[in-house]
Design a protein around this motif. Structure first.
Motif, PDB file in Angstrom:
ATOM      1  N   GLN A  94       0.543  -1.377  -0.121  1.00 52.79           N
ATOM      2  CA  GLN A  94      -0.038  -0.215  -0.616  1.00 52.79           C
ATOM      3  C   GLN A  94       0.733   1.564  -0.154  1.00 52.79           C
ATOM      4  O   GLN A  94       1.901   1.247   0.458  1.00 52.79           O
ATOM      5  CB  GLN A  94      -0.565  -0.082   1.335  1.00 52.79           C
ATOM      6  N   GLY A  95       0.409   2.409  -0.016  1.00 52.40           N
ATOM      7  CA  GLY A  95       0.617   3.844  -0.359  1.00 52.40           C
ATOM      8  C   GLY A  95      -0.388   4.946  -1.108  1.00 52.40           C
ATOM      9  O   GLY A  95      -1.510   4.630  -1.548  1.00 52.40           O
ATOM     10  N   ILE A 111      -3.599   0.533  -3.364  1.00 48.55           N
ATOM     11  CA  ILE A 111      -3.159  -0.965  -3.735  1.00 48.55           C
ATOM     12  C   ILE A 111      -2.399  -1.379  -4.309  1.00 48.55           C
ATOM     13  O   ILE A 111      -3.549  -1.876  -5.518  1.00 48.55           O
ATOM     14  CB  ILE A 111      -4.866  -1.930  -3.402  1.00 48.55           C
ATOM     15  N   GLY A 112      -1.507  -2.770  -4.319  1.00 48.61           N
ATOM     16  CA  GLY A 112      -1.240  -3.623  -4.947  1.00 48.61           C
ATOM     17  C   GLY A 112      -1.213  -5.167  -4.459  1.00 48.61           C
ATOM     18  O   GLY A 112      -1.136  -5.345  -3.326  1.00 48.61           O
ATOM     19  N   LEU A 196       0.426  -6.905  -7.389  1.00 47.08           N
ATOM     20  CA  LEU A 196       1.309  -6.755  -7.179  1.00 47.08           C
ATOM     21  C   LEU A 196       2.332  -6.223  -7.745  1.00 47.08           C
ATOM     22  O   LEU A 196       3.485  -5.771  -7.167  1.00 47.08           O
ATOM     23  CB  LEU A 196       1.306  -7.991  -6.057  1.00 47.08           C
ATOM     24  N   SER A 197       3.038  -6.710  -8.568  1.00 48.63           N
ATOM     25  CA  SER A 197       4.257  -6.568  -8.740  1.00 48.63           C
ATOM     26  C   SER A 197       4.332  -4.622  -9.558  1.00 48.63           C
ATOM     27  O   SER A 197       5.562  -4.661  -9.731  1.00 48.63           O
ATOM     28  CB  SER A 197       4.747  -7.756  -9.967  1.00 48.63           C
ATOM     29  N   SER A 205       9.157  -0.484  -3.376  1.00 48.23           N
ATOM     30  CA  SER A 205       9.284  -1.584  -2.110  1.00 48.23           C
ATOM     31  C   SER A 205       8.289  -2.506  -2.786  1.00 48.23           C
ATOM     32  O   SER A 205       7.289  -2.810  -2.759  1.00 48.23           O
ATOM     33  CB  SER A 205       8.287  -0.852  -0.894  1.00 48.23           C
ATOM     34  N   THR A 206       9.783  -4.015  -2.379  1.00 50.36           N
ATOM     35  CA  THR A 206       9.148  -5.315  -2.245  1.00 50.36           C
ATOM     36  C   THR A 206       8.673  -5.703  -0.991  1.00 50.36           C
ATOM     37  O   THR A 206       8.012  -6.736  -1.397  1.00 50.36           O
ATOM     38  CB  THR A 206       9.844  -6.413  -2.872  1.00 50.36           C
TER      39      THR A 206
END
Length: 388
Positions: A94-95, A111-112, A196-197, A205-206
């Motif tokens: 998230q970010g 949201i990823g 997500l990727s 950030s991973t």
């Protein structure tokens, strides 16, 4: 004298003093309607809270990690998905990102996640489609946006197939989420969901700090939570302070307990007015006994038994409280619907509450009517006939 005849005499007596009877019933009307309104509002509030929590997803467990002590890598998350009772797993990054289209620019929550997020968090689409596994594998620059985000950037146009600039990169909108409103202070409509990727690249950030797990059934949630806690303990020994596992059902149980307590408190407060109404009935019935002393003496002189007199006055008290209770139910339902419309409240009426309120009003009539009725039945016929 039969009960039906006693009821007719009681009704005749009540009709003979309409204003006094109406004022006597007013206490019961206010009491019953207050109980119905307050309890219905409390139950409606509880139902509303439960609905909003369910919007977060059903049979939901959440793993949150803190700091950098633990790393929820892809293989560890895959291990969680294979646990007994786990239906689906959705890792999340998230970010906040800058989103731009034409002259409209603002920051939006990002949201990823993966394709399972749709079922895990009950995130349905009203237009287009959700993210797929292929989108994640090929790092597609596609986005599913919330309903508020869609109206902010596209107005009344269909956003599907159009593009948004997210942190300077063009993303194709492939779906629009069904509006969910706010849950626990967070808007579910002003959001952008990406693979997500792609999300990891956008937030630079991973690190996956949050994972949602959906259980197969509500009955197994305690078992599933135990399995997840044991798995996390084996993956990250002696690091239980660096993560937490929470069960949505625990939150719902807590909220349910609070609402039950609030409902009982409001019902108890409103019930006090029923007792006050009962005292009013007893007061009026005592006055009625004094006014009708000679009538009681005549009835006893011509053969009326103590039971007949007791029954007549007791029935009068019960009729007053019963009619007041029925009017109170109608008043409570009417005012409840009015408040619901004017104040945009969720009001839930239940037949059990109405029935219980009515029975309580009848019980109050019996309890507070016994003393005046007993007093009337004990009058000496000779003294009663000489009473002026």
């Amino acid at each position: 004298m039969g009960i039906w005849q006693s009821i007719k005499m009681a009704l005749r007596s009540i009709k003979g003093n309409k204003l006094r009877s109406a004022l006597t019933m007013l206490g019961m009307i206010i009491g019953v309607s207050s109980v119905i309104i307050l309890v219905s509002i409390a139950q409606g509030s509880a139902q509303n809270v439960t609905s909003r929590i369910n919007q977060l997803g059903t049979n939901l467990l959440t793993i949150n990690s803190f700091g950098t002590d633990i790393v929820l890598s892809e293989d560890k998350i895959d291990g969680l998905s294979k646990l007994n009772g786990v239906k689906a797993v959705a890792p999340v990054v998230q970010g906040r990102v800058n989103v731009k289209k034409d002259r409209t620019t603002s920051q939006v929550s990002l949201i990823g996640t993966n394709a399972a997020y749709s079922s895990v968090r009950d995130a349905k689409v009203s237009q287009g489609r959700f993210i797929t596994d292929l989108d994640i594998e090929y790092r597609q620059k596609i986005a599913v946006i919330g309903s508020d985000t869609a109206s902010s950037y596209f107005g009344t146009e269909n956003p599907v197939g159009q593009y948004l600039q997210i942190d300077g990169t063009s993303f194709k909108v492939v779906g629009v989420l069904v509006s969910k409103g706010s849950s626990l202070g967070q808007s579910g409509d002003n959001v952008i969901i990406v693979p997500l990727s792609t999300g990891q690249r956008l937030v630079k950030s991973t690190t996956i700090s949050q994972v949602y797990l959906q259980g197969k059934s509500e009955d197994q949630m305690d078992f599933v939570m135990n399995e997840v806690e044991m798995k996390m303990a084996s993956l990250f020994p002696n690091k239980s302070d660096s993560y937490s596992v929470t069960n949505q059902q625990d939150l719902m149980d807590t909220m349910s307990s609070v609402n039950d307590t609030m409902t009982m408190m409001l019902g108890g407060i409103a019930s006090i007015s029923l007792l006050v109404g009962g005292i009013g009935i007893m007061n009026i019935m005592l006055v009625s006994v004094s006014e009708r002393t000679k009538e009681i003496g005549i009835r006893k002189a011509i053969g009326a038994k103590r039971r007949d007199v007791l029954l007549q006055f007791l029935i009068e008290a019960v009729v007053l409280s019963g009619v007041g209770g029925l009017i109170g139910i109608l008043t409570g339902v009417g005012l409840g619907k009015l408040l619901s419309a004017l104040l945009n409240l969720t009001v839930t009426f239940t037949s059990s509450i109405m029935f219980s309120s009515f029975l309580f009003s009848l019980a109050v009539g019996v309890v507070f009517g016994v003393f005046p009725a007993n007093k009337a039945s004990k009058l000496n016929p000779i003294q009663a006939l000489r009473y002026e």
